[in-house]
Design an enzyme around this catalytic site. Structure first.
Site, PDB file in Angstrom:
ATOM      1  N   THR A 120      10.642   9.656  11.285  1.00 40.70           N
ATOM      2  CA  THR A 120       9.776  10.089  10.186  1.00 40.70           C
ATOM      3  C   THR A 120       8.537  10.807  10.702  1.00 40.70           C
ATOM      4  O   THR A 120       8.164  11.872  10.195  1.00 40.70           O
ATOM      5  CB  THR A 120       9.353   8.880   9.332  1.00 40.70           C
ATOM      6  OG1 THR A 120      10.525   8.219   8.834  1.00 40.70           O
ATOM      7  CG2 THR A 120       8.487   9.307   8.161  1.00 40.70           C
ATOM      8  N   GLN A 150      14.188  10.183   4.761  1.00 41.64           N
ATOM      9  CA  GLN A 150      12.828  10.525   5.181  1.00 41.64           C
ATOM     10  C   GLN A 150      12.764  11.959   5.712  1.00 41.64           C
ATOM     11  O   GLN A 150      13.439  12.295   6.690  1.00 41.64           O
ATOM     12  CB  GLN A 150      12.335   9.563   6.261  1.00 41.64           C
ATOM     13  CG  GLN A 150      12.220   8.122   5.804  1.00 41.64           C
ATOM     14  CD  GLN A 150      13.491   7.321   6.018  1.00 41.64           C
ATOM     15  OE1 GLN A 150      14.560   7.877   6.237  1.00 41.64           O
ATOM     16  NE2 GLN A 150      13.367   6.003   5.956  1.00 41.64           N
ATOM     17  N   ASP A 173       9.025  10.668   1.341  1.00 39.69           N
ATOM     18  CA  ASP A 173       7.981  10.778   2.374  1.00 39.69           C
ATOM     19  C   ASP A 173       7.422  12.194   2.503  1.00 39.69           C
ATOM     20  O   ASP A 173       7.264  12.715   3.613  1.00 39.69           O
ATOM     21  CB  ASP A 173       8.513  10.299   3.728  1.00 39.69           C
ATOM     22  CG  ASP A 173       8.827   8.819   3.758  1.00 39.69           C
ATOM     23  OD1 ASP A 173       8.536   8.134   2.759  1.00 39.69           O
ATOM     24  OD2 ASP A 173       9.370   8.348   4.765  1.00 39.69           O
ATOM     25  N   ASP A 194       8.112   6.901  -1.970  1.00 35.29           N
ATOM     26  CA  ASP A 194       6.946   6.772  -1.077  1.00 35.29           C
ATOM     27  C   ASP A 194       6.391   8.135  -0.676  1.00 35.29           C
ATOM     28  O   ASP A 194       6.080   8.367   0.497  1.00 35.29           O
ATOM     29  CB  ASP A 194       7.327   5.996   0.190  1.00 35.29           C
ATOM     30  CG  ASP A 194       7.780   4.577  -0.086  1.00 35.29           C
ATOM     31  OD1 ASP A 194       7.558   4.077  -1.209  1.00 35.29           O
ATOM     32  OD2 ASP A 194       8.373   3.958   0.819  1.00 35.29           O
ATOM     33  N   ARG A 262       3.508   1.048  -4.117  1.00 35.74           N
ATOM     34  CA  ARG A 262       3.878  -0.266  -3.592  1.00 35.74           C
ATOM     35  C   ARG A 262       2.997  -0.559  -2.379  1.00 35.74           C
ATOM     36  O   ARG A 262       2.549   0.368  -1.686  1.00 35.74           O
ATOM     37  CB  ARG A 262       5.352  -0.319  -3.190  1.00 35.74           C
ATOM     38  CG  ARG A 262       5.699   0.509  -1.946  1.00 35.74           C
ATOM     39  CD  ARG A 262       7.162   0.376  -1.565  1.00 35.74           C
ATOM     40  NE  ARG A 262       7.502   1.164  -0.384  1.00 35.74           N
ATOM     41  CZ  ARG A 262       7.458   0.712   0.866  1.00 35.74           C
ATOM     42  NH1 ARG A 262       7.044  -0.532   1.098  1.00 35.74           N
ATOM     43  NH2 ARG A 262       7.801   1.486   1.881  1.00 35.74           N
ATOM     44  N   TRP A 264       2.569  -1.090   1.142  1.00 39.33           N
ATOM     45  CA  TRP A 264       3.335  -0.961   2.383  1.00 39.33           C
ATOM     46  C   TRP A 264       2.866  -1.991   3.418  1.00 39.33           C
ATOM     47  O   TRP A 264       3.643  -2.457   4.246  1.00 39.33           O
ATOM     48  CB  TRP A 264       3.183   0.461   2.924  1.00 39.33           C
ATOM     49  CG  TRP A 264       4.080   0.795   4.074  1.00 39.33           C
ATOM     50  CD1 TRP A 264       5.171   0.093   4.506  1.00 39.33           C
ATOM     51  CD2 TRP A 264       3.985   1.918   4.947  1.00 39.33           C
ATOM     52  NE1 TRP A 264       5.760   0.702   5.587  1.00 39.33           N
ATOM     53  CE2 TRP A 264       5.044   1.832   5.871  1.00 39.33           C
ATOM     54  CE3 TRP A 264       3.102   2.996   5.021  1.00 39.33           C
ATOM     55  CZ2 TRP A 264       5.239   2.787   6.876  1.00 39.33           C
ATOM     56  CZ3 TRP A 264       3.308   3.949   6.014  1.00 39.33           C
ATOM     57  CH2 TRP A 264       4.358   3.839   6.928  1.00 39.33           C
TER      58      TRP A 264
END
Length: 288
Positions: A120, A150, A173, A194, A262, A264
């Site tokens: 990532t 990702q 991402d 995310d 959320r 992390w």
């Protein structure tokens, strides 16, 4: 004149971040963001143009030619065009500014992704490790698609960063706000899972945040902030932003869960204030 406006933006970013994360009471005027666009281009130190009318035809060549450890802003003007490059701006390329012809006209595009074995952190189309970086009027995107998991468009791993009037497009991402103080103004950011994540102290003002149609079985999550200690002065703040669904998600948004964020890490911190939040966001707001 252009250099003064760039420094004004840097000052504004620090004022806003100090206000939101360090407890200072600051109300900087919006007029500080008044970059004279043509003057910035006219005074560019280097020009990148696909048609050969500049100093270089690729962004990487121009970045390589920029001085190291610069104390003054060094401006690279990237003319309209599609630049399929993976761009890395190292720690020694300090105070570098990339300016384009518009977020729909100057496009930096890559497709590195997790499914193809890229970590990532290393998948970003544009990765910045130097301090004092600024980007204006660019599109930065990763075209890998939701099935590639990702796939970062932009990673910022340094301090004193300003992203102004840019479009940042990907799916999972999209924007890796890895570390440091970061300021995003009038940007358009899209993604699915995310798609704004990291442990930076990042402020987003007047930005369009758009959830896209995710991969099969996926849930959309706008933010995943990773503050790890209760004493850490980091977090994400969204002020006067617009949160909505993309055109491909809108027809099916009732069948796809979309959350504001959320945690992390244990001390994750995210604030949405004075913003419009479309009904694409689940009533719970945050992930259970």
């Amino acid at each position: 004149m252009a250099m003064t406006s760039t420094m004004q933006l840097l000052v504004l970013s620090f004022l806003v971040i100090a206000s939101l994360f360090l407890g200072a009471t600051v109300a900087p005027p919006a007029s500080l963001i008044s970059t004279p666009d043509q003057a910035l281009k006219d005074k560019a130190d280097l020009i990148v143009a696909k048609d050969g009318s500049g100093n270089f035809t690729t962004v990487n060549e121009a970045v390589a030619a920029a001085p190291e450890n610069g104390v003054k802003p060094f401006v690279i003007y990237i003319k309209e065009g599609l630049y399929k490059e993976v761009i890395r701006i190292g720690k020694k390329k300090t105070n570098l500014t990339l300016v384009g012809d518009g977020r729909d006209l100057t496009v930096l595009s890559g497709d590195l992704n997790g499914v193809d074995g890229i970590k990532t952190f290393d998948s970003a189309t544009l990765a910045v490790d130097e301090s004092g970086f600024m980007a204006q009027d660019l599109c930065i995107r990763n075209t890998a698609g939701p099935e590639k998991r990702q796939a970062v468009a932009l990673r910022i791993s340094t301090d004193m960063t300003i992203i102004y009037r840019c479009r940042i497009d990907a799916y999972q991402d999209t924007l890796y706000a890895y570390s440091g103080r970061q300021f995003y103004r009038d940007c358009y950011i899209t993604g699915t899972v995310d798609f704004i994540f990291g442990r930076a102290a990042a402020v987003f003002q007047y930005c369009q945040i758009e959830a896209r149609k995710p991969g099969i079985g996926q849930t959309n999550i706008l933010t995943a902030q990773s503050r790890e200690e209760d004493t850490a002065t980091s977090g994400f703040s969204f002020q006067k932003c617009n949160i909505s669904a993309s055109s491909d998600l809108t027809p099916i948004k009732g069948t796809v869960k979309t959350f504001l964020g959320r945690p992390w890490r244990a001390f994750s911190r995210v604030v949405f204030m004075e913003s419009f939040i479309d009904d694409v966001i689940d009533r719970a707001g945050w992930t259970p």
